[in-house]
Design a protein around this motif. Structure first.
Motif, PDB file in Angstrom:
ATOM      1  N   ALA A  50       4.657  13.482   3.585  1.00 24.69           N
ATOM      2  CA  ALA A  50       4.322  12.341   3.044  1.00 24.69           C
ATOM      3  C   ALA A  50       3.004  11.947   2.332  1.00 24.69           C
ATOM      4  CB  ALA A  50       4.331  11.046   4.406  1.00 24.69           C
ATOM      5  N   LEU A  51       1.863  12.214   2.919  1.00 26.55           N
ATOM      6  CA  LEU A  51       0.819  12.158   2.097  1.00 26.55           C
ATOM      7  C   LEU A  51       0.767  12.915   0.621  1.00 26.55           C
ATOM      8  CD1 LEU A  51      -2.163  11.172   2.143  1.00 26.55           C
ATOM      9  CD2 LEU A  51      -2.612  13.598   3.092  1.00 26.55           C
ATOM     10  N   ALA A  52       1.125  13.949   0.673  1.00 28.41           N
ATOM     11  CA  ALA A  52       1.564  14.376  -0.638  1.00 28.41           C
ATOM     12  C   ALA A  52       2.380  13.698  -1.758  1.00 28.41           C
ATOM     13  CB  ALA A  52       1.508  16.108  -0.693  1.00 28.41           C
ATOM     14  N   ARG A  53       3.531  13.034  -1.042  1.00 27.68           N
ATOM     15  CA  ARG A  53       4.417  12.579  -1.875  1.00 27.68           C
ATOM     16  C   ARG A  53       3.928  11.271  -2.194  1.00 27.68           C
ATOM     17  NH1 ARG A  53       8.655  12.350   1.929  1.00 27.68           N
ATOM     18  NH2 ARG A  53       8.407  14.583   2.508  1.00 27.68           N
ATOM     19  N   ASP A  54       3.397  10.638  -1.270  1.00 28.39           N
ATOM     20  CA  ASP A  54       2.875   9.372  -1.546  1.00 28.39           C
ATOM     21  C   ASP A  54       1.957   9.050  -2.572  1.00 28.39           C
ATOM     22  OD1 ASP A  54       2.798   6.279  -0.903  1.00 28.39           O
ATOM     23  OD2 ASP A  54       0.857   6.562   0.085  1.00 28.39           O
ATOM     24  N   THR A  55       0.938  10.360  -2.648  1.00 25.96           N
ATOM     25  CA  THR A  55      -0.067  10.251  -3.748  1.00 25.96           C
ATOM     26  C   THR A  55       0.479  10.575  -5.090  1.00 25.96           C
ATOM     27  OG1 THR A  55      -0.784  12.356  -3.081  1.00 25.96           O
ATOM     28  CG2 THR A  55      -2.013  10.481  -2.067  1.00 25.96           C
ATOM     29  N   SER A  56       1.653  10.969  -5.172  1.00 22.97           N
ATOM     30  CA  SER A  56       2.167  11.482  -6.535  1.00 22.97           C
ATOM     31  C   SER A  56       2.307  10.137  -7.137  1.00 22.97           C
ATOM     32  CB  SER A  56       3.632  12.094  -6.195  1.00 22.97           C
ATOM     33  OG  SER A  56       4.752  11.390  -5.622  1.00 22.97           O
ATOM     34  N   LYS A  57       2.770   8.827  -6.776  1.00 26.09           N
ATOM     35  CA  LYS A  57       2.638   7.772  -7.436  1.00 26.09           C
ATOM     36  C   LYS A  57       1.445   7.458  -8.309  1.00 26.09           C
ATOM     37  CE  LYS A  57       3.163   4.441  -4.488  1.00 26.09           C
ATOM     38  NZ  LYS A  57       3.158   3.453  -3.820  1.00 26.09           N
ATOM     39  N   LYS A  58       1.702   6.888  -9.430  1.00 24.83           N
ATOM     40  CA  LYS A  58       0.478   6.551 -10.375  1.00 24.83           C
ATOM     41  C   LYS A  58      -0.303   5.399  -9.568  1.00 24.83           C
ATOM     42  CE  LYS A  58      -0.258   7.038 -15.016  1.00 24.83           C
ATOM     43  NZ  LYS A  58       0.533   7.218 -16.341  1.00 24.83           N
ATOM     44  N   VAL A  59      -1.673   5.891  -9.392  1.00 30.97           N
ATOM     45  CA  VAL A  59      -2.475   4.817  -8.951  1.00 30.97           C
ATOM     46  C   VAL A  59      -3.255   4.281 -10.206  1.00 30.97           C
ATOM     47  CG1 VAL A  59      -4.463   4.273  -7.624  1.00 30.97           C
ATOM     48  CG2 VAL A  59      -2.779   6.045  -6.822  1.00 30.97           C
ATOM     49  N   GLU A  60      -3.316   2.813 -10.342  1.00 29.83           N
ATOM     50  CA  GLU A  60      -4.069   2.227 -11.326  1.00 29.83           C
ATOM     51  C   GLU A  60      -5.029   1.426 -11.037  1.00 29.83           C
ATOM     52  OE1 GLU A  60      -1.270   0.334 -14.048  1.00 29.83           O
ATOM     53  OE2 GLU A  60       0.343   1.846 -13.659  1.00 29.83           O
ATOM     54  N   PHE A 102       0.741  -1.271   0.066  1.00 30.74           N
ATOM     55  CA  PHE A 102       0.059   0.191  -0.051  1.00 30.74           C
ATOM     56  C   PHE A 102       0.891   1.165  -0.021  1.00 30.74           C
ATOM     57  CE2 PHE A 102      -3.134  -2.944   2.017  1.00 30.74           C
ATOM     58  CZ  PHE A 102      -4.224  -2.812   0.879  1.00 30.74           C
ATOM     59  N   ALA A 103       2.098   1.142   0.583  1.00 31.40           N
ATOM     60  CA  ALA A 103       3.046   2.407   0.730  1.00 31.40           C
ATOM     61  C   ALA A 103       4.399   1.867   0.658  1.00 31.40           C
ATOM     62  CB  ALA A 103       2.398   3.194   2.113  1.00 31.40           C
ATOM     63  N   PRO A 104       5.292   2.495   0.224  1.00 28.45           N
ATOM     64  CA  PRO A 104       6.684   2.376   0.199  1.00 28.45           C
ATOM     65  C   PRO A 104       7.190   2.110   1.572  1.00 28.45           C
ATOM     66  CG  PRO A 104       6.374   4.108  -1.410  1.00 28.45           C
ATOM     67  CD  PRO A 104       5.051   3.788  -0.502  1.00 28.45           C
ATOM     68  N   GLU A 105       8.044   1.180   1.680  1.00 28.85           N
ATOM     69  CA  GLU A 105       8.715   1.086   3.080  1.00 28.85           C
ATOM     70  C   GLU A 105       9.433   2.392   3.657  1.00 28.85           C
ATOM     71  OE1 GLU A 105       9.589  -1.030   6.257  1.00 28.85           O
ATOM     72  OE2 GLU A 105       8.560  -1.839   4.538  1.00 28.85           O
ATOM     73  N   GLU A 106      10.081   3.105   2.987  1.00 31.81           N
ATOM     74  CA  GLU A 106      10.595   4.450   3.230  1.00 31.81           C
ATOM     75  C   GLU A 106       9.590   5.360   3.637  1.00 31.81           C
ATOM     76  OE1 GLU A 106      12.305   8.528   0.917  1.00 31.81           O
ATOM     77  OE2 GLU A 106      12.856   6.476  -0.132  1.00 31.81           O
ATOM     78  N   ILE A 107       8.375   5.330   3.191  1.00 27.60           N
ATOM     79  CA  ILE A 107       7.239   6.187   3.761  1.00 27.60           C
ATOM     80  C   ILE A 107       6.901   5.928   5.004  1.00 27.60           C
ATOM     81  CG2 ILE A 107       4.881   7.042   3.390  1.00 27.60           C
ATOM     82  CD1 ILE A 107       5.632   7.733   0.295  1.00 27.60           C
ATOM     83  N   LEU A 108       6.729   4.629   5.006  1.00 31.04           N
ATOM     84  CA  LEU A 108       6.203   3.956   6.437  1.00 31.04           C
ATOM     85  C   LEU A 108       7.126   4.268   7.520  1.00 31.04           C
ATOM     86  CD1 LEU A 108       4.921   0.513   5.061  1.00 31.04           C
ATOM     87  CD2 LEU A 108       3.494   2.702   5.528  1.00 31.04           C
ATOM     88  N   GLN A 109       8.411   4.217   7.135  1.00 27.94           N
ATOM     89  CA  GLN A 109       9.497   4.356   8.329  1.00 27.94           C
ATOM     90  C   GLN A 109       9.277   5.871   8.725  1.00 27.94           C
ATOM     91  OE1 GLN A 109      13.097   3.329   6.611  1.00 27.94           O
ATOM     92  NE2 GLN A 109      12.697   1.000   6.906  1.00 27.94           N
ATOM     93  N   LYS A 110       9.209   6.691   7.781  1.00 29.68           N
ATOM     94  CA  LYS A 110       8.906   8.195   8.120  1.00 29.68           C
ATOM     95  C   LYS A 110       7.771   8.430   9.013  1.00 29.68           C
ATOM     96  CE  LYS A 110      11.382  10.183   4.245  1.00 29.68           C
ATOM     97  NZ  LYS A 110      11.396  11.041   2.922  1.00 29.68           N
ATOM     98  N   ILE A 111       6.671   7.802   8.718  1.00 27.05           N
ATOM     99  CA  ILE A 111       5.381   7.931   9.548  1.00 27.05           C
ATOM    100  C   ILE A 111       5.586   7.090  10.779  1.00 27.05           C
ATOM    101  CG2 ILE A 111       2.830   7.074   9.406  1.00 27.05           C
ATOM    102  CD1 ILE A 111       3.477   9.100   7.295  1.00 27.05           C
ATOM    103  N   TYR A 112       6.533   6.346  11.073  1.00 24.33           N
ATOM    104  CA  TYR A 112       6.791   5.541  12.226  1.00 24.33           C
ATOM    105  C   TYR A 112       7.405   6.739  13.329  1.00 24.33           C
ATOM    106  CZ  TYR A 112       8.742   2.661  15.758  1.00 24.33           C
ATOM    107  OH  TYR A 112       8.940   2.181  16.976  1.00 24.33           O
ATOM    108  N   ARG A 113       8.492   7.313  12.543  1.00 20.29           N
ATOM    109  CA  ARG A 113       9.197   8.262  13.165  1.00 20.29           C
ATOM    110  C   ARG A 113       8.191   9.471  13.575  1.00 20.29           C
ATOM    111  NH1 ARG A 113      13.160   6.294   9.843  1.00 20.29           N
ATOM    112  NH2 ARG A 113      12.604   8.034   8.268  1.00 20.29           N
ATOM    113  N   THR A 114       7.419   9.946  12.870  1.00 20.36           N
ATOM    114  CA  THR A 114       6.551  11.001  12.987  1.00 20.36           C
ATOM    115  C   THR A 114       5.614  10.525  14.192  1.00 20.36           C
ATOM    116  OG1 THR A 114       6.700  11.747  10.864  1.00 20.36           O
ATOM    117  CG2 THR A 114       4.625  12.483  11.930  1.00 20.36           C
ATOM    118  N   GLY A 115       5.167   9.309  14.244  1.00 17.27           N
ATOM    119  CA  GLY A 115       4.247   8.619  15.347  1.00 17.27           C
ATOM    120  C   GLY A 115       5.009   8.888  16.731  1.00 17.27           C
TER     121      GLY A 115
END
Length: 153
Positions: free
Chosen positions: A143-153, A71-84
């Motif tokens: 992170a939300l803005a960056r994560d949604t920049s991926k192309k969703v199919e 659902f989300a790249p590991e890099e973003i999930l790690q950033k979200i964890y540190r933000t938590g």
């Protein structure tokens, strides 16, 4: 020929994230500016309420980082964890600030300078909590803005 409106949802999301980020910065500045007046008049309940709100956002971040990497790249999930973690620390700072607000009202009998010291400590801790919260929320929005920049199919 590509559809010109296919980028509209992403652009709208980035604009909304930017608007929310700007609003959070303004709200934080207003909170810091009014904190002294509220606390010195003993009408302040911000720190206890903010503890609960920030702790809720911390829980949101920890739940968000638990999604599968599909659902989300590991890099973003790690950033979200540190933000938590930063949000959790911010909630603890707000809780300590709430203690100093409570102790300020009960410390007048101990020493005449104690309420002023408690006010100063409260202001320091709530300011740190607000700044930590603002930085963490800006990271979540980025992170939300960056994560949604991926192309969703």
């Amino acid at each position: 020929m590509p559809n010109p409106f296919s980028r509209l949802p992403r652009l709208l999301l980035v604009l909304v994230c930017g608007l929310i980020a700007l609003t959070l910065v303004l709200i934080s500045a207003l909170l810091l500016a009014t904190q002294y007046q509220e606390t010195s008049s003993k009408k302040e309940m911000l720190s206890l309420t903010s503890f609960i709100v920030i702790l809720t956002f911390s829980g949101l971040a920890f739940n968000w980082c638990r999604v599968p990497p599909s659902f989300a790249p590991e890099e973003i999930l790690q950033k979200i964890y540190r933000t938590g973690i930063h949000l959790f620390l911010s909630s603890l700072l707000a809780l300590v600030a709430a203690f100093f607000t409570w102790f300020q009202s009960t410390s007048e009998t101990i020493s005449p300078w104690m309420p002023k010291a408690c006010l100063l400590l409260h202001w320091i801790f709530i300011s740190l909590a607000i700044v930590f919260f603002l930085i963490a929320m800006l990271r979540l929005l980025a992170a939300l803005a960056r994560d949604t920049s991926k192309k969703v199919e």
